[in-house]
Design a protein around this motif. Structure first.
Motif, PDB file in Angstrom:
ATOM      1  N   PRO A 275       0.811  -1.227   0.000  1.00 52.28           N
ATOM      2  CA  PRO A 275       0.000   0.000   0.000  1.00 52.28           C
ATOM      3  C   PRO A 275       0.847   1.280   0.000  1.00 52.28           C
ATOM      4  O   PRO A 275       0.617   2.159  -0.850  1.00 52.28           O
ATOM      5  CB  PRO A 275      -0.862  -0.148   1.260  1.00 52.28           C
ATOM      6  N   PRO A 276       1.836   1.438   0.914  1.00 58.19           N
ATOM      7  CA  PRO A 276       2.645   2.659   0.846  1.00 58.19           C
ATOM      8  C   PRO A 276       3.499   2.737  -0.421  1.00 58.19           C
ATOM      9  O   PRO A 276       3.770   3.840  -0.922  1.00 58.19           O
ATOM     10  CB  PRO A 276       3.515   2.593   2.104  1.00 58.19           C
TER      11      PRO A 276
ATOM     12  N   ARG B  24       2.625   1.616  -3.483  1.00 62.92           N
ATOM     13  CA  ARG B  24       1.731   2.080  -4.548  1.00 62.92           C
ATOM     14  C   ARG B  24       1.421   3.566  -4.388  1.00 62.92           C
ATOM     15  O   ARG B  24       1.332   4.303  -5.389  1.00 62.92           O
ATOM     16  CB  ARG B  24       0.432   1.262  -4.533  1.00 62.92           C
ATOM     17  N   HIS B  25       1.261   4.007  -3.151  1.00 60.67           N
ATOM     18  CA  HIS B  25       0.994   5.425  -2.907  1.00 60.67           C
ATOM     19  C   HIS B  25       2.190   6.272  -3.337  1.00 60.67           C
ATOM     20  O   HIS B  25       2.019   7.343  -3.951  1.00 60.67           O
ATOM     21  CB  HIS B  25       0.684   5.655  -1.429  1.00 60.67           C
TER      22      HIS B  25
ATOM     23  N   ALA C 297       2.491   6.483  -7.141  1.00 55.31           N
ATOM     24  CA  ALA C 297       1.397   7.301  -7.658  1.00 55.31           C
ATOM     25  C   ALA C 297       1.699   8.782  -7.451  1.00 55.31           C
ATOM     26  O   ALA C 297       1.447   9.614  -8.332  1.00 55.31           O
ATOM     27  CB  ALA C 297       0.082   6.925  -6.968  1.00 55.31           C
ATOM     28  N   GLU C 298       2.262   9.118  -6.289  1.00 61.10           N
ATOM     29  CA  GLU C 298       2.605  10.514  -5.996  1.00 61.10           C
ATOM     30  C   GLU C 298       3.741  11.005  -6.884  1.00 61.10           C
ATOM     31  O   GLU C 298       3.708  12.130  -7.405  1.00 61.10           O
ATOM     32  CB  GLU C 298       2.987  10.649  -4.523  1.00 61.10           C
TER      33      GLU C 298
END
Length: 256
Positions: free
Chosen positions: A236-237, A239-240, A243-244
């Motif tokens: 999850p972190p 992918r975040h 994306a950022e």
């Protein structure tokens, strides 16, 4: 190699066109030795010769390297804060790499500011390169090559066994890359070295092209758990973060 780089370094904004004699003086070599290096650099398209003056200037490959360096610096500037946040949130070292033929080259590397026991030094640094086929960042990048380029890269790759779970079969690797392309995250489970695991995801530019990859790496000695459990914590972190970074590069995913 050193002498060849010295020849290329002789070209500057004020001295962009040079003859063999000029280059020989600039690098401190005799003319015949300089000519051999110039001939090789010209054949490789790092230099090109003006047909009228017979003098030399930087060729397309040298120019590409210059633009790549500029792009890399801009990429690391924009990616720095999300990459550091990823390291801090997970407690693991986070890295970013670029594709260079059969290799992945590290262009940024961030350790957790928490100084937690989860951090581990893998003896890598900016500029380090590793084979793409057995690394998470490398596989994330290979998964998004077009078929012709991927075939050329794999033709140049020695798929030697480096860890207990290295994929050494080309068809199996190709199938794994297809799954990565669909899922969005590449996993290295002891493929590069015993005990080493990492997870990587691609970074896209404003056109949607994959230009880099980011990974989180951890050794079994500091996280003795299953790949699935580790993925649940790291993905999850990760992918975040990508994306950022992609958003900072101007990427806007289209709606489904």
């Amino acid at each position: 190699m050193e002498r060849g780089l010295r020849v290329l370094s002789a070209f500057t904004g004020e001295r962009s066109v040079l003859g063999v004699a000029d280059l020989a003086r600039a690098v401190g070599l005799n003319k015949s030795t300089t000519h051999r290096y110039v001939a090789t650099l010209t054949r490789l398209e790092y230099l090109q010769q003006d047909p009228e003056t017979r003098k030399y200037l930087l060729g397309p490959r040298a120019m590409s390297l210059g633009f790549a360096a500029i792009d890399s610096m801009e990429l690391t500037r924009l990616a720095g804060p999300p990459l550091q946040a990823l390291a801090d949130e997970t407690g693991f070292t986070a890295s970013m790499g670029l594709s260079d033929g059969p290799d992945v080259v590290y262009v940024d590397r961030r350790r957790s500011g928490r100084r937690s026991a989860l951090a581990v030094d893998l003896n890598l640094h900016v500029g380090s390169r590793l084979p793409a086929y057995c690394t998470s960042m490398g596989k994330a990048l290979l998964a998004h090559k077009d078929a012709a380029e991927l075939r050329q890269i794999l033709d140049r790759t020695d798929m030697a066994r480096r860890g207990p779970k290295t994929i050494t079969n080309r068809e199996q690797l190709t199938a794994a890359l297809a799954r990565i392309r669909e899922y969005g995250v590449a996993v290295n489970d002891e493929e590069l070295a015993p005990g080493l695991r990492s997870f990587a995801a691609p970074v896209r530019d404003r056109c949607g092209t994959v230009v880099a990859a980011v990974n989180v790496a951890v050794h079994l000695t500091v996280a003795p758990t299953t790949v699935e459990a580790l993925a649940g914590r790291v993905e999850p972190p990760l992918r975040h973060a990508v994306a950022e970074i992609s958003k900072r590069l101007g990427y806007r995913p289209t709606s489904a």
